[in-house]
Write an enzyme that holds these catalytic residues in place. Sequence first.
Site, PDB file in Angstrom:
ATOM      1  N   SER A   6       0.829  -1.203   0.000  1.00  0.00           N
ATOM      2  CA  SER A   6       0.000   0.000   0.000  1.00  0.00           C
ATOM      3  C   SER A   6       0.865   1.256   0.000  1.00  0.00           C
ATOM      4  O   SER A   6       1.645   1.494   0.931  1.00  0.00           O
ATOM      5  CB  SER A   6      -0.907   0.010   1.226  1.00  0.00           C
ATOM      6  OG  SER A   6      -1.438   1.299   1.402  1.00  0.00           O
ATOM      7  N   HIS A  31      -1.181  -1.203  -4.273  1.00  0.00           N
ATOM      8  CA  HIS A  31      -2.458  -0.847  -3.643  1.00  0.00           C
ATOM      9  C   HIS A  31      -2.507   0.668  -3.410  1.00  0.00           C
ATOM     10  O   HIS A  31      -1.625   1.232  -2.756  1.00  0.00           O
ATOM     11  CB  HIS A  31      -2.570  -1.614  -2.326  1.00  0.00           C
ATOM     12  CG  HIS A  31      -3.881  -1.476  -1.625  1.00  0.00           C
ATOM     13  ND1 HIS A  31      -4.983  -2.245  -1.933  1.00  0.00           N
ATOM     14  CD2 HIS A  31      -4.257  -0.666  -0.622  1.00  0.00           C
ATOM     15  CE1 HIS A  31      -5.987  -1.914  -1.147  1.00  0.00           C
ATOM     16  NE2 HIS A  31      -5.589  -0.945  -0.338  1.00  0.00           N
ATOM     17  N   ASP A  33      -4.709   3.789  -1.906  1.00  0.00           N
ATOM     18  CA  ASP A  33      -5.805   4.122  -0.981  1.00  0.00           C
ATOM     19  C   ASP A  33      -6.266   5.558  -1.179  1.00  0.00           C
ATOM     20  O   ASP A  33      -5.579   6.488  -0.761  1.00  0.00           O
ATOM     21  CB  ASP A  33      -5.306   3.963   0.462  1.00  0.00           C
ATOM     22  CG  ASP A  33      -5.053   2.515   0.817  1.00  0.00           C
ATOM     23  OD1 ASP A  33      -6.018   1.734   0.803  1.00  0.00           O
ATOM     24  OD2 ASP A  33      -3.893   2.175   1.089  1.00  0.00           O
ATOM     25  N   MET A  35      -8.818   8.480  -0.211  1.00  0.00           N
ATOM     26  CA  MET A  35      -9.723   8.849   0.905  1.00  0.00           C
ATOM     27  C   MET A  35     -10.301  10.232   0.663  1.00  0.00           C
ATOM     28  O   MET A  35      -9.655  11.067   0.021  1.00  0.00           O
ATOM     29  CB  MET A  35      -8.944   8.858   2.213  1.00  0.00           C
ATOM     30  CG  MET A  35      -8.232   7.556   2.510  1.00  0.00           C
ATOM     31  SD  MET A  35      -7.299   7.697   4.039  1.00  0.00           S
ATOM     32  CE  MET A  35      -6.381   6.160   4.003  1.00  0.00           C
ATOM     33  N   HIS A  64      -8.215   1.242  -4.116  1.00  0.00           N
ATOM     34  CA  HIS A  64      -9.151   1.079  -2.996  1.00  0.00           C
ATOM     35  C   HIS A  64      -9.748   2.440  -2.689  1.00  0.00           C
ATOM     36  O   HIS A  64      -9.079   3.306  -2.121  1.00  0.00           O
ATOM     37  CB  HIS A  64      -8.374   0.512  -1.791  1.00  0.00           C
ATOM     38  CG  HIS A  64      -9.171   0.381  -0.540  1.00  0.00           C
ATOM     39  ND1 HIS A  64      -8.591   0.198   0.694  1.00  0.00           N
ATOM     40  CD2 HIS A  64     -10.504   0.382  -0.316  1.00  0.00           C
ATOM     41  CE1 HIS A  64      -9.538   0.114   1.614  1.00  0.00           C
ATOM     42  NE2 HIS A  64     -10.713   0.237   1.025  1.00  0.00           N
ATOM     43  N   MET A  66     -11.902   4.777  -0.644  1.00  0.00           N
ATOM     44  CA  MET A  66     -12.583   4.959   0.649  1.00  0.00           C
ATOM     45  C   MET A  66     -13.289   6.300   0.577  1.00  0.00           C
ATOM     46  O   MET A  66     -12.929   7.264   1.263  1.00  0.00           O
ATOM     47  CB  MET A  66     -11.550   4.929   1.780  1.00  0.00           C
ATOM     48  CG  MET A  66     -11.110   3.525   2.130  1.00  0.00           C
ATOM     49  SD  MET A  66      -9.563   3.534   3.050  1.00  0.00           S
ATOM     50  CE  MET A  66      -8.429   3.570   1.695  1.00  0.00           C
ATOM     51  N   MET A 135     -11.605  -5.643   5.165  1.00  0.00           N
ATOM     52  CA  MET A 135     -10.802  -4.721   5.975  1.00  0.00           C
ATOM     53  C   MET A 135     -10.517  -5.381   7.332  1.00  0.00           C
ATOM     54  O   MET A 135     -11.446  -5.798   8.031  1.00  0.00           O
ATOM     55  CB  MET A 135     -11.545  -3.407   6.212  1.00  0.00           C
ATOM     56  CG  MET A 135     -11.678  -2.508   4.990  1.00  0.00           C
ATOM     57  SD  MET A 135     -10.148  -2.203   4.080  1.00  0.00           S
ATOM     58  CE  MET A 135      -9.121  -1.447   5.342  1.00  0.00           C
ATOM     59  N   GLY A 142      -2.886   4.019   8.055  1.00  0.00           N
ATOM     60  CA  GLY A 142      -1.951   2.903   8.043  1.00  0.00           C
ATOM     61  C   GLY A 142      -1.472   2.641   9.462  1.00  0.00           C
ATOM     62  O   GLY A 142      -1.746   3.431  10.379  1.00  0.00           O
ATOM     63  N   GLY A 143      -0.775   1.544   9.652  1.00  0.00           N
ATOM     64  CA  GLY A 143      -0.115   1.271  10.928  1.00  0.00           C
ATOM     65  C   GLY A 143      -1.017   0.882  12.085  1.00  0.00           C
ATOM     66  O   GLY A 143      -0.599   0.977  13.234  1.00  0.00           O
ATOM     67  N   ASP A 173      -6.771  -6.345   4.065  1.00  0.00           N
ATOM     68  CA  ASP A 173      -6.096  -5.045   4.157  1.00  0.00           C
ATOM     69  C   ASP A 173      -6.130  -4.502   5.581  1.00  0.00           C
ATOM     70  O   ASP A 173      -7.203  -4.245   6.129  1.00  0.00           O
ATOM     71  CB  ASP A 173      -6.824  -4.095   3.191  1.00  0.00           C
ATOM     72  CG  ASP A 173      -6.213  -2.710   3.119  1.00  0.00           C
ATOM     73  OD1 ASP A 173      -5.148  -2.488   3.704  1.00  0.00           O
ATOM     74  OD2 ASP A 173      -6.824  -1.853   2.439  1.00  0.00           O
TER      75      ASP A 173
HETATM   76  C1  DX5 Z   1      -6.184   1.708   5.538  1.00  0.00           C
HETATM   77  C2  DX5 Z   1      -5.778   1.343   4.140  1.00  0.00           C
HETATM   78  C3  DX5 Z   1      -4.687   0.369   4.093  1.00  0.00           C
HETATM   79  C4  DX5 Z   1      -3.396   0.807   4.779  1.00  0.00           C
HETATM   80  C5  DX5 Z   1      -2.821  -0.417   5.381  1.00  0.00           C
HETATM   81  O1  DX5 Z   1      -7.356   2.423   5.489  1.00  0.00           O
HETATM   82  O2  DX5 Z   1      -6.874   0.818   3.410  1.00  0.00           O
HETATM   83  O3  DX5 Z   1      -4.424  -0.063   2.762  1.00  0.00           O
HETATM   84  O4  DX5 Z   1      -2.453   1.403   3.926  1.00  0.00           O
HETATM   85  O5  DX5 Z   1      -1.742  -0.070   6.159  1.00  0.00           O
HETATM   86  P1  DX5 Z   1      -1.048  -1.088   7.159  1.00  0.00           P
HETATM   87  O6  DX5 Z   1      -0.598  -2.262   6.334  1.00  0.00           O
HETATM   88  O7  DX5 Z   1       0.077  -0.282   7.720  1.00  0.00           O
HETATM   89  O8  DX5 Z   1      -2.075  -1.472   8.163  1.00  0.00           O
HETATM   90 ZN    ZN Z   2      -6.442  -0.101   1.413  1.00  0.00          ZN
END
Ligand code: DX5
Ligand code: ZN
Length: 214
Positions: A6, A31, A33, A35, A64, A66, A135, A142-143, A173
Amino acid sequence: MIVSPSLLSADFADLKGEMQWFNQSPADWLHLDIMDGVFVPNISFGFPVLKHVARLCRKPLDVHLMIVQPEKFVQEVKELGAYLMNVHYEACPHLHRVIGQIHEAGMKAGVTINPATPVSVLQDIIEDVDLVLLMSVNPGFGGQKFIPHTTRKVKELRELIAETGSKALIEVDGGVNAETGKLLKEAGADVLVAGSYVFNAPDPAEACALLKNL
Ligand code: DX5
Ligand code: ZN
């Protein structure tokens, strides 16, 4: 295992450098993301940035969204050259129509469900989608820590796919690392997304290889 790092955890000040190691790594997809600060409480990046990433990336793009009303952006995602467009079940009252629009645009279509959305809601759409994205964290950041009930959801989804004869892949994910990745593989996942685990690793390509060969 298909591995989809990602970009959210990448160094945004050096996207060119990130794409250089990425293109030569064992990663399968990238990937992305997107938002909107409405569907999720954060804003990441949009099409003007991704246009440049797409130009540099030599692997299929796994997008992806969101965002609310993702159907408004089918054309923009197609113009990125995306392989797969994922929309959230929770953001689409007319999910069947949106999936049709994604296919008409020539892309693979994925449906994503949040941690509190049960697999059973997919009963009447599973035969129409190419992938289900589960999810394993609340989307937006992330994290975060992996939510353990996801492994049970992977198994339930595996059963639903077998019962219906659907060809959908199972992607997961959020909070994926070597440990949670192994549990997900055993449960029946096909695709693992990993942001911080890959991009914060001393050797990101090696982290991809590790997930690929779990
Ligand atoms: C969160 C995203 C993920 C994110 C995952 O909303 O959809 O793709 O980047 O990050 P990690 O792998 O750090 O949880
Ligand atoms: Zn994602």
